[in-house]
Design an enzyme around this catalytic site. Structure first.
Site, PDB file in Angstrom:
ATOM      1  N   CYS A 365      -7.489  -6.494  -7.826  1.00 24.01           N
ATOM      2  CA  CYS A 365      -6.510  -5.571  -8.388  1.00 24.01           C
ATOM      3  C   CYS A 365      -5.929  -6.096  -9.690  1.00 24.01           C
ATOM      4  O   CYS A 365      -5.663  -7.297  -9.827  1.00 24.01           O
ATOM      5  CB  CYS A 365      -5.341  -5.381  -7.414  1.00 24.01           C
ATOM      6  SG  CYS A 365      -5.852  -5.115  -5.738  1.00 24.01           S
ATOM      7  N   ASN A 577      -0.505  -1.133  -7.102  1.00 23.12           N
ATOM      8  CA  ASN A 577      -1.889  -1.106  -7.587  1.00 23.12           C
ATOM      9  C   ASN A 577      -2.593   0.158  -7.128  1.00 23.12           C
ATOM     10  O   ASN A 577      -1.968   1.124  -6.690  1.00 23.12           O
ATOM     11  CB  ASN A 577      -2.621  -2.345  -7.078  1.00 23.12           C
ATOM     12  CG  ASN A 577      -2.768  -2.335  -5.568  1.00 23.12           C
ATOM     13  OD1 ASN A 577      -1.822  -1.986  -4.851  1.00 23.12           O
ATOM     14  ND2 ASN A 577      -3.925  -2.703  -5.069  1.00 23.12           N
ATOM     15  N   LEU A 578      -3.884   0.145  -7.178  1.00 21.03           N
ATOM     16  CA  LEU A 578      -4.686   1.289  -6.799  1.00 21.03           C
ATOM     17  C   LEU A 578      -4.496   1.681  -5.338  1.00 21.03           C
ATOM     18  O   LEU A 578      -4.609   2.851  -4.987  1.00 21.03           O
ATOM     19  CB  LEU A 578      -6.160   0.972  -7.064  1.00 21.03           C
ATOM     20  CG  LEU A 578      -7.175   2.022  -6.688  1.00 21.03           C
ATOM     21  CD1 LEU A 578      -7.020   3.252  -7.557  1.00 21.03           C
ATOM     22  CD2 LEU A 578      -8.585   1.465  -6.809  1.00 21.03           C
ATOM     23  N   CYS A 579      -4.241   0.726  -4.477  1.00 19.97           N
ATOM     24  CA  CYS A 579      -4.151   1.003  -3.033  1.00 19.97           C
ATOM     25  C   CYS A 579      -2.761   0.750  -2.463  1.00 19.97           C
ATOM     26  O   CYS A 579      -2.592   0.679  -1.245  1.00 19.97           O
ATOM     27  CB  CYS A 579      -5.186   0.175  -2.279  1.00 19.97           C
ATOM     28  SG  CYS A 579      -6.877   0.442  -2.848  1.00 19.97           S
ATOM     29  N   THR A 580      -1.784   0.566  -3.314  1.00 19.17           N
ATOM     30  CA  THR A 580      -0.339   0.485  -3.004  1.00 19.17           C
ATOM     31  C   THR A 580       0.073  -0.714  -2.156  1.00 19.17           C
ATOM     32  O   THR A 580       1.153  -0.695  -1.570  1.00 19.17           O
ATOM     33  CB  THR A 580       0.194   1.783  -2.341  1.00 19.17           C
ATOM     34  OG1 THR A 580      -0.194   1.848  -0.972  1.00 19.17           O
ATOM     35  CG2 THR A 580      -0.264   3.025  -3.087  1.00 19.17           C
ATOM     36  N   GLU A 581      -0.747  -1.788  -2.111  1.00 13.32           N
ATOM     37  CA  GLU A 581      -0.324  -2.948  -1.339  1.00 13.32           C
ATOM     38  C   GLU A 581       0.114  -4.120  -2.205  1.00 13.32           C
ATOM     39  O   GLU A 581       0.669  -5.090  -1.688  1.00 13.32           O
ATOM     40  CB  GLU A 581      -1.433  -3.407  -0.377  1.00 13.32           C
ATOM     41  CG  GLU A 581      -2.520  -4.276  -0.985  1.00 13.32           C
ATOM     42  CD  GLU A 581      -3.615  -3.482  -1.671  1.00 13.32           C
ATOM     43  OE1 GLU A 581      -4.715  -4.016  -1.874  1.00 13.32           O
ATOM     44  OE2 GLU A 581      -3.365  -2.313  -2.008  1.00 13.32           O
ATOM     45  N   PRO A 764      -6.654  -1.805   2.280  1.00 12.49           N
ATOM     46  CA  PRO A 764      -7.281  -0.792   3.150  1.00 12.49           C
ATOM     47  C   PRO A 764      -8.510  -1.287   3.918  1.00 12.49           C
ATOM     48  O   PRO A 764      -8.762  -0.840   5.020  1.00 12.49           O
ATOM     49  CB  PRO A 764      -7.681   0.323   2.175  1.00 12.49           C
ATOM     50  CG  PRO A 764      -6.898   0.089   0.949  1.00 12.49           C
ATOM     51  CD  PRO A 764      -6.655  -1.375   0.874  1.00 12.49           C
ATOM     52  N   THR A 767     -14.415  -0.839   3.412  1.00 16.14           N
ATOM     53  CA  THR A 767     -15.803  -1.280   3.350  1.00 16.14           C
ATOM     54  C   THR A 767     -16.019  -2.589   4.102  1.00 16.14           C
ATOM     55  O   THR A 767     -16.973  -2.710   4.876  1.00 16.14           O
ATOM     56  CB  THR A 767     -16.245  -1.453   1.885  1.00 16.14           C
ATOM     57  OG1 THR A 767     -15.896  -0.285   1.148  1.00 16.14           O
ATOM     58  CG2 THR A 767     -17.744  -1.642   1.804  1.00 16.14           C
TER      59      THR A 767
END
Length: 968
Positions: A365, A577-581, A764, A767
């Protein structure tokens, strides 16, 4: 009766205006072993003749049949196209199975029953005939890659399948071999033999989850053939032979990779004999089909489109890449390999992609702040492109950019605002994907007081001026506490341009509230002219409305991210960031970087309990691996390198939370699950902080340590008090119970320091959880039986613990499988499933969102960053959204991620042979999600005093009454 499924007769298949086109390069294997082109018309003929045989000659002319047959034919054809988009072979009985299924789904029970009886009668006749001949199948030859042929080696096939079934319960090697032989023909390719075996095993996954492991092990025959032959080690190999061949392949792989300028030449300096001997071929048995296919499609190194990397070699390559700077590189590489290959811990996708390669961009990130000038804006967009190229996910803070209508000093004109630049960002993300391996990904953040916020909310709409829409990027609200208070108080909210109120961007908590109110006062006496006043509730409703309609912008909370940040002395957290963590400081001079990895919580449950000793060992090694990333990482821009070396943040998270609950016989929607979320995250936090502190003693503190909350002995659990103080205790309720010796750890941290400014974040893991074969991150199970589609294809996924529990109670049978399919993987409407199993195996939309929020709140108290929290809401309404997101804020969460919403109504399903076959009552229709007495109530929110303006924070009972890859 005659139902000739492969007749030479043709029948028009375009009734009802539906054209049917035969799939290209698709062939049918006949029962005697011959191969013929797929002819879709013959399916139509067979179905028409089936109706005629049951209903008489007039059936073909009936409008019902003439409408049904072409539609069913098209559905069958599409099923084969999805399964084999590039062509291939299928057995004639596969087609008959689909015809039978189509008749049953259409409710044509009489025709379907006659069709089944016809098939059984002819199967018996064939069996009698075949018993009188010596060879029921003709001799088959296999075509080699060089064009030559050889006889089909049945002995090798039996060895492969037997190896694949080793130590797996309820799988039948002989059945796989016999069924696969039906799908072989003279001249089949070597890969075609493997494909037939895999496809046979794959079709059985829905009946027995262990067949997913069988399929993966059969897939490895293809992988080994491709890699070993390319490396010059062997033409092919069985699982058992890999015990000797892995070491040879590993050494050849390192040499080839360096020769191709893909691997870092320093890997050749390791003791390759020692590392090769450490490769454990037995760990290849741990892969599911989805996990192994994912590795093959997306992670294995390749040259000229040939994958020459194998699973254990990949893990060793990553381990070596992370051990480059260690004193005893071999020992550390083996330690890291053990952690990765056991699935106890998994590094994030960028690390798996690039560790040990010539361009080791390992970070996940990047967070940036975009300045309010043209040079700065386009420099930020250029930075996005460079970071995205090397597989980084991006979070951009756009709040400093002046709003629409603001004065531009240099031109004496007026600004077009933020939105036109975001369109450029969107198109850049599309143009520069992540190393050609997956789509570029970026998220733009804007604070709720920005004058462009209303247009920002609409960026993902499919209507309006497309020049002011961003269909390919993510957006998120950066919400101050004061706005939430105004929503609760039914107050006004004023929107400003940052060009006239620049300091609001740098303030948070009580200081922000004070300055914001001063700016509001200036609008009343005319000192500020560029502003807009709205009702806070109206803006909140629009935020929720757009979230439901478009999935964006996500809702994240500025003040808890800053007030609980260990790095308050060194700057401000302006976005996630892109995934909010990730919650790290950014500025014009610093691009925040975070390096991610996740503990597989399910692998740390032993005999129904969390194994603290094993968890401590895993966390210690994982933190070391993450810290190593910082020094080894390739930095595409200088600001990222400067920030990462100065603060050294990492983000250790968890995955497999739902699987860990299953292993303890705990339902997600229960107080026990909330308690487990609390205690498990406390242990991760405790061991992670201690591991970073011990690394500081070994390697030195991060350079900006002095003045941090760490240096003051304030740990994440302690920072909750600051949030309560500045927000006001009446606006927050968070459990602060503890079980570990935190005072000892405070003293250690203040004495030894910390190696990393930030240590934890829950990503998340969509993958990497697939690779490990567990549920992703902190998510509840999505469905208990479904087909998962991703870049690697379609995969049947069945909830193995559920199958085991149903087997233990004698409930797992064909009827149960059919009911699960019919009810979209839900056990709730199936009457013979006991209530305790309905509670345990409730799926994401069957769990009230309050439980997700409660569990997340308990985790958040231990985390120095945040967590990617998806919210699942069934029967969504404006009130339910309002209550859920207010509760998230009230419970102290820092961020939320995707909203997964399901409408309140759905098409009722009915069938003669599904739910009613499982019924144990008088046959009354089952409810969609029946209540279960085992579900308990979370406590505490109801005690919150009734607030101002007639509003109060949402309670658990309120919700009861209302009935997303860079980080992965």
């Amino acid at each position: 009766m005659e139902f000739p499924i492969m007749s030479d007769d043709l029948y028009p298949s375009t009734a009802a205006g539906i054209a049917v086109t035969a799939p290209q390069n698709l062939r049918v294997i006949k029962r005697e072993g011959g191969v013929a082109p797929f002819n879709v018309d013959k399916i139509s003929v067979a179905m028409h003749k089936a109706f005629i045989a049951v209903e008489g000659d007039d059936a073909a002319a009936s409008s019902r049949v003439r409408e049904f047959v072409p539609q069913a034919t098209q559905t069958i054809q599409q099923a084969f196209l999805r399964r084999m988009p590039d062509g291939g072979t299928l057995h004639i009985e596969d087609i008959q199975d689909q015809v039978e299924l189509a008749l049953m789904r259409a409710g044509e029970q009489k025709v379907a029953r006659a069709y089944v009886l016809y098939r059984e009668e002819h199967a018996r006749a064939r069996a009698t005939h075949e018993a009188t001949i010596a060879k029921p199948h003709p001799d088959l030859n296999v075509m080699l890659r060089d064009g030559g042929t050889r006889p089909l080696d049945l002995g090798r096939i039996e060895t492969l399948v037997t190896d694949a079934c080793t130590d797996l319960a309820n799988v039948d090697a002989d059945a796989i071999v016999q069924a696969a032989l039906k799908n072989l023909y003279d001249g089949v390719t070597v890969d075609g033999v493997s494909q037939a075996l895999m496809m046979t095993a794959r079709t059985l996954v829905e009946k027995e989850p262990n067949y997913s492991y069988v399929t993966a092990r059969l897939l490895q025959d293809n992988l080994r053939r491709e890699a070993l032959s390319f490396l010059g080690v062997a033409d092919e190999a069985t699982y058992s032979e890999m015990a000797e061949l892995y070491s040879l392949a590993f050494q050849a792989y390192v040499n080839k990779g360096i020769e191709f300028e893909q691997l870092d030449p320093r890997l050749a300096e390791f003791d390759l004999d020692r590392l090769g001997a450490a490769l454990d071929h037995r760990r290849d048995l741990a892969f599911t089909y989805l996990s192994l296919q994912t590795l093959y499609d997306r992670y294995f190194l390749h040259h000229d489109d040939i994958r020459y990397e194998l699973p254990q070699i990949l893990f060793m390559r990553v381990a070596m890449g992370l051990a480059l700077n260690e004193d005893d590189r071999e020992a550390r590489a083996i330690e890291f390999y053990e952690l990765l290959s056991s699935f106890d811990y998994m590094a994030s996708t960028p690390t798996l992609f690039n560790a040990g390669t010539v361009r080791s961009q390992l970070s996940s990130c990047y967070l940036t702040t975009v300045p309010d000038d043209l040079n700065g804006i386009y420099s930020a967009i250029r930075d996005n492109a460079m970071l995205s190229k090397w597989a980084g996910g991006l979070g951009n803070d756009w709040t400093p950019v002046r709003a629409l209508g603001a004065w531009i000093k240099g031109t004496n004109g007026k600004s077009q605002g933020v939105v036109p630049f975001l369109k450029v960002v969107n198109d850049t993300a599309v143009a520069v994907n992540q190393g050609g391996k997956r789509k570029g990904a970026v998220c733009a953040y804007l604070e709720t007081w920005h004058l462009d916020i209303e247009e920002f909310l609409e960026l993902r709409k499919n209507t309006g001026d497309d020049r002011r829409r961003t269909h390919d990027m993510n957006t998120a609200n950066w919400v101050p506490d004061l706005f939430m208070k105004r929503v609760f108080d039914d107050g006004d909210w004023t929107l400003f341009s940052p060009s006239t109120c620049p300091d609001l961007h740098e303030l948070y908590g009580a200081a922000f509230e004070k300055r914001y109110e001063e700016y509001e006062a200036m609008t009343h006496d005319g000192q500020l002219r560029l502003f807009k006043r709205v009702k806070a509730k109206d803006l909140w409703r629009k935020m929720l409305s757009m979230l439901f309609e478009t999935g964006h912008p996500w809702i994240t909370f500025k003040d808890p991210c800053n007030l609980r940040s260990p790095q308050q002395h060194a700057g401000v957290v302006h976005s996630s960031n892109l995934c909010t963590e990730i919650t790290l400081n950014t500025s014009i001079d610093e691009i925040a970087v975070c390096n991610l990895g996740s503990i597989n919580l399910a692998r740390h449950i032993r005999e129904g309990r969390l194994d603290s000793a094993k968890l401590s060992k895993t966390v210690r090694t994982a933190v070391r691996m993450l810290d190593n990333v910082i020094d080894i990482n390739y930095y595409a821009v200088d600001q990222a390198r400067n920030a990462n070396f100065k603060h050294r943040p990492v983000g250790l998270g968890i995955m497999g939370f739902q699987d860990a609950l299953y292993a303890q016989d705990i339902a997600y929607a229960s107080q026990q699950a909330v308690e487990f979320a609390d205690r498990s995250m406390e242990l991760v936090s405790y061991h992670a902080i201690e591991a970073s502190s011990d690394l500081a003693a070994e390697r030195g503190k991060y350079s900006s340590f002095e003045g941090s909350l760490w240096s003051q002995g304030v740990l994440p659990i302690d920072s909750i008090e600051k949030l309560k103080l500045e927000r006001g205790e009446s606006y927050i309720e968070v459990d602060t119970s503890t079980t570990q010796d935190w005072q000892r750890l405070r003293e250690k941290v203040t004495h030894q320091g910390m190696r990393n400014s930030n240590v934890m974040a829950i990503a998340p893991t969509a993958t990497i959880s697939n690779i490990c074969g567990v549920t992703q991150s902190i998510e509840p199970t999505y469905q208990n039986l479904f087909v998962k589609s991703n870049l690697s294809g379609e995969f049947t996924v069945v909830n193995a613990p559920m199958v085991d529990d149903l087997k233990a109670r004698g409930l797992w049978d064909e009827v149960m499988i059919n009911d699960l399919k019919y009810y979209d993987g839900s056990v709730q409407p199936i009457e013979r499933v006991p209530d305790d199993l309905k509670a345990k195996y409730a799926t994401a939309f069957e769990i009230e969102p309050k439980w997700l929020v409660e569990a997340a709140s308990r985790r958040q108290k231990w985390i120095d960053q945040a967590q990617s929290l998806n919210l699942y809401i069934k029967g969504v309404s404006g009130k339910k959204l309002d209550v859920t997101y207010r509760m998230a804020w009230f419970r102290g969460l820092k961020t939320t991620y995707y909203l997964r919403a399901l409408g309140a109504t759905s098409v009722e399903k009915s069938t003669v042979e599904r739910g009613t076959l499982n019924a144990v009552s008088n046959g009354s229709a089952p409810t969609a999600v029946p209540e279960s007495s085992s579900v308990q109530e979370p406590r505490g929110v109801d005690d919150f005093l009734n607030g101002k303006g007639g509003q109060r924070p949402p309670s658990a009972s309120d919700i009861d009454e209302l009935g997303c890859e860079a980080c992965q």
